[in-house]
Design a protein around this motif. Structure first.
Motif, PDB file in Angstrom:
ATOM      1  N   THR B 247       0.840  -1.205   0.000  1.00  0.00           N
ATOM      2  CA  THR B 247       0.000   0.000   0.000  1.00  0.00           C
ATOM      3  C   THR B 247       0.871   1.249   0.000  1.00  0.00           C
ATOM      4  O   THR B 247       0.618   2.200  -0.731  1.00  0.00           O
ATOM      5  CB  THR B 247      -0.889   0.040   1.264  1.00  0.00           C
ATOM      6  OG1 THR B 247      -1.428  -1.240   1.477  1.00  0.00           O
ATOM      7  CG2 THR B 247      -1.998   1.062   1.124  1.00  0.00           C
ATOM      8  N   LEU B 248       1.913   1.234   0.840  1.00  0.00           N
ATOM      9  CA  LEU B 248       2.816   2.382   0.916  1.00  0.00           C
ATOM     10  C   LEU B 248       3.392   2.696  -0.463  1.00  0.00           C
ATOM     11  O   LEU B 248       3.377   3.840  -0.910  1.00  0.00           O
ATOM     12  CB  LEU B 248       3.980   2.064   1.851  1.00  0.00           C
ATOM     13  CG  LEU B 248       3.966   2.560   3.285  1.00  0.00           C
ATOM     14  CD1 LEU B 248       5.303   2.286   3.923  1.00  0.00           C
ATOM     15  CD2 LEU B 248       3.622   4.025   3.379  1.00  0.00           C
ATOM     16  N   ALA B 250       2.300   1.783  -3.379  1.00  0.00           N
ATOM     17  CA  ALA B 250       1.281   2.143  -4.363  1.00  0.00           C
ATOM     18  C   ALA B 250       0.788   3.579  -4.147  1.00  0.00           C
ATOM     19  O   ALA B 250       0.326   4.226  -5.071  1.00  0.00           O
ATOM     20  CB  ALA B 250       0.114   1.172  -4.291  1.00  0.00           C
ATOM     21  N   SER B 251       0.902   4.080  -2.902  1.00  0.00           N
ATOM     22  CA  SER B 251       0.395   5.430  -2.603  1.00  0.00           C
ATOM     23  C   SER B 251       1.359   6.506  -3.040  1.00  0.00           C
ATOM     24  O   SER B 251       1.024   7.683  -3.053  1.00  0.00           O
ATOM     25  CB  SER B 251       0.188   5.604  -1.102  1.00  0.00           C
ATOM     26  OG  SER B 251      -0.530   4.552  -0.581  1.00  0.00           O
ATOM     27  N   LEU B 252       2.575   6.107  -3.329  1.00  0.00           N
ATOM     28  CA  LEU B 252       3.622   7.081  -3.572  1.00  0.00           C
ATOM     29  C   LEU B 252       3.358   7.837  -4.862  1.00  0.00           C
ATOM     30  O   LEU B 252       3.317   7.242  -5.927  1.00  0.00           O
ATOM     31  CB  LEU B 252       4.940   6.320  -3.670  1.00  0.00           C
ATOM     32  CG  LEU B 252       6.195   7.124  -3.516  1.00  0.00           C
ATOM     33  CD1 LEU B 252       6.269   7.676  -2.103  1.00  0.00           C
ATOM     34  CD2 LEU B 252       7.377   6.241  -3.800  1.00  0.00           C
TER      35      LEU B 252
END
Lengths: 321, 265
Positions: B247-248, B250-252
């Motif tokens: 998730t981290l 992909a959020s970037l």
């Protein structure tokens, strides 16, 4: 054209000095468009936003320029007319959501107050609308959140509330000054998605002020790169990021660590921002630029299309071609 | 080879009874001498609490924290190795530098913990001047006050202060988060060079994935007080195995998004 800034120069006076924070800035935003203004601290991006909102400090003087909002010059409006424009036509979202909210008033009541004001509803109707608008910014259990105080909410939730406050009228233009800078990346991602969704759904134009090229890449149709109070490059986001025309834009991109290639040393920009008490005669970036040629230090470059045969959208103010 | 830093089953609780919160839960990892170890997580994940345990500001509630095979904490009391051996650089140079001290006093202050002879040797004029030049400042800056400097310059002062004691291990707690990207690049490059020259070991704490990627060989991902994934930075960025790490990543928001996708394939 929704908003058109032409030739805007703003000067701040302090006890000893006069500092020109904006120097002949021109920028336009179409209806429904998302435009990013990107720059480092001291680049003048926030001053640009505050000028549009009529919120500049008392020691600021507009030296030249016009800001046309749907044909009306904002700089000529009186206090009352400005007040009518703010919130109703132009909404705003700032970096720190806690300071934008009333600390001792429940979230739902704050929202209802704004909605009642803009839409002439009864208190009860306005409160029902408030709960609905919390739902629209994807807050789960909006009835419960509406009864909470800002301090009971997380940073991301607070920023959602601020966005729904700003969108209450709903405005035609939303100005967001570093809306996600105080948030964690996973929350930032959600807030950016929300902003895009609201913009598409309601046709609201967004002016996004940020220091983060990644955020620009994620959200903006067009981008203006600012340096020391001037726009040095502007164009479609993808075009500017893939084929940056100005050495400063290139340097900014080079300064970002690359996930794919971490071994590469980062390209730092040497030197410091120029002294804005007296702008240099030539290009504002010349002192720190790696590719200076003779005219750079003497004649100020103007924004010119990078490839005139391919349209006038991508413009850059640089002598080096 | 024995690791320089060893954390074993470390817990940290704040509050009592019903109010008790676990800021750090069962954290175990090791840092080898000479490496840069990254600690990434969002706000409240417990990463700074771990940094504070290593520098002696917060005792762990449970578990072992070892430095060069010796326990750093015995109950509530901190047993530092040699004074000045472990140093720290904080995020905000605005608040971590005393506004009423001159730069020279700020940089030399950590030496006050050292025995007299060592203090005189390390605080010599020549050594101080070499250090201030090495971090990219000038000798004449030594007599100025912190407010006269930009954010990047202040962080250089904080780095000089950390290095004056000749530490073996430096904790960098979000050292560039308050800086502009172009300045961040200068400071990150400087930190990398200094590590090479002085044979330092770094614990690099950050919420910024790309900065961790650039600086670190190995890393741990923290979420809500727990370490959810450890490994080499290469591995974790190529094939993140924990859903939170995924998730981290992909959020970037990244202007290198396309490149990153290619790198993953």
């Amino acid at each position: 054209m929704l908003l058109q800034i032409t030739d805007l120069s703003v000067e701040f006076t302090t006890m000893q000095d006069r500092i020109e924070a904006l120097h002949h800035v021109s920028l336009s935003i179409d209806e429904g468009e998302i435009v990013g203004i990107v720059g480092e601290s001291g680049s003048g991006k926030s001053v640009t936003a505050l000028s549009i909102l009529g919120l500049l400090e008392k020691n600021a003087v507009i030296k030249s320029g016009r800001i046309l909002y749907r044909g009306t010059d904002i700089l000529r409006l009186d206090k009352k007319e400005l007040q009518a424009l703010r919130g109703k036509e132009i909404g705003m979202v700032f970096q720190e959501p806690m300071t934008a909210l009333h600390p001792t008033m429940r979230v739902g009541d704050q929202l209802a107050e704004v909605i009642a004001r803009h839409r002439q509803l009864s208190r009860k109707e306005a409160y029902a609308q408030a709960v609905k608008s919390l739902e629209e910014v994807h807050i789960r259990e909006p009835e419960i959140v509406a009864r909470k105080y800002p301090f009971e909410l997380s940073g991301g939730m607070r920023q959602r509330v601020v966005i729904s406050l700003a969108m209450a009228a709903p405005p035609q233009l939303l100005i967001c000054d570093e809306p996600t800078t105080a948030l964690d990346v996973t929350i930032q991602h959600e807030i950016l998605k929300l902003m895009k969704e609201l913009s598409v759904k309601r046709g609201t134009a967004i002016m996004l002020i940020t220091h983060d090229l990644g955020v620009v890449a994620e959200l903006c149709d067009r981008v203006a790169v600012m340096y020391a109070g001037e726009i040095v490059e502007t164009g479609r986001t993808a075009e500017v990021l893939q084929n940056p025309g100005h050495p400063y834009t290139r340097a900014l991109i080079g300064a970002l660590p690359d996930l794919a290639d971490p071994a590469e040393p980062l390209h730092a920009i040497g030197g410091e921002l120029p002294d804005l008490r007296s702008r240099p005669e030539g290009c504002i970036f010349a002192a720190r630029c790696a590719s200076v040629i003779p005219p750079c230090r003497e004649v100020r470059p103007q924004l010119q299309p990078v490839r005139p045969d391919q349209g006038h959208e991508h413009q850059v103010s640089c002598w080096v071609r | 080879m024995k690791p320089l830093i060893e954390l074993k089953g470390v817990h940290k609780y704040y509050g009592k009874g019903k109010q008790r919160i676990a800021a750090v839960r069962d954290v175990t990892f090791q840092i080898e001498a000479g490496e840069t170890f990254g600690l990434i997580g969002e706000s409240g994940s417990g990463k700074s609490t771990l940094g504070k345990m290593l520098i002696g500001l917060e005792p762990p509630s449970e578990g072992e924290v070892r430095y060069a095979e010796k326990a750093l904490w015995k109950g509530q009391s901190f047993h530092r190795p040699r004074p000045g051996e472990i140093q720290i650089v904080f995020q905000d140079p605005q608040s971590s530098l005393d506004p009423r001290m001159r730069v020279k006093e700020i940089i030399l202050e950590p030496l006050r913990a050292l025995p007299r002879l060592e203090r005189l040797e390390k605080g010599g004029e020549e050594r101080l001047h070499a250090l201030i030049r090495r971090v990219g400042l000038k000798e004449e800056h030594l007599s100025r006050y912190p407010h006269e400097f930009s954010g990047g310059q202040r962080q250089r002062i904080a780095i000089a202060r950390a290095l004056i004691t000749d530490p073996a291990f430096v904790i960098l707690d979000e050292p560039t988060s308050a800086l502009d990207v172009s300045v961040q690049a200068q400071v990150l490059n400087l930190l990398k060079e200094l590590k090479q020259e002085r044979n330092l070991t770094y614990l690099f704490i950050s919420h910024n994935m790309s900065v961790i990627r650039y600086m670190c060989e190995r890393m741990a991902v923290m979420c809500k007080g727990e370490v959810v994934e450890t490994g080499t930075a290469d591995e974790i960025f190529r094939t993140p195995s924990h859903p939170y790490t995924q998730t981290l990543l992909a959020s970037l928001p990244s202007i290198f998004r396309d490149k990153r996708v290619e790198a993953n394939v």
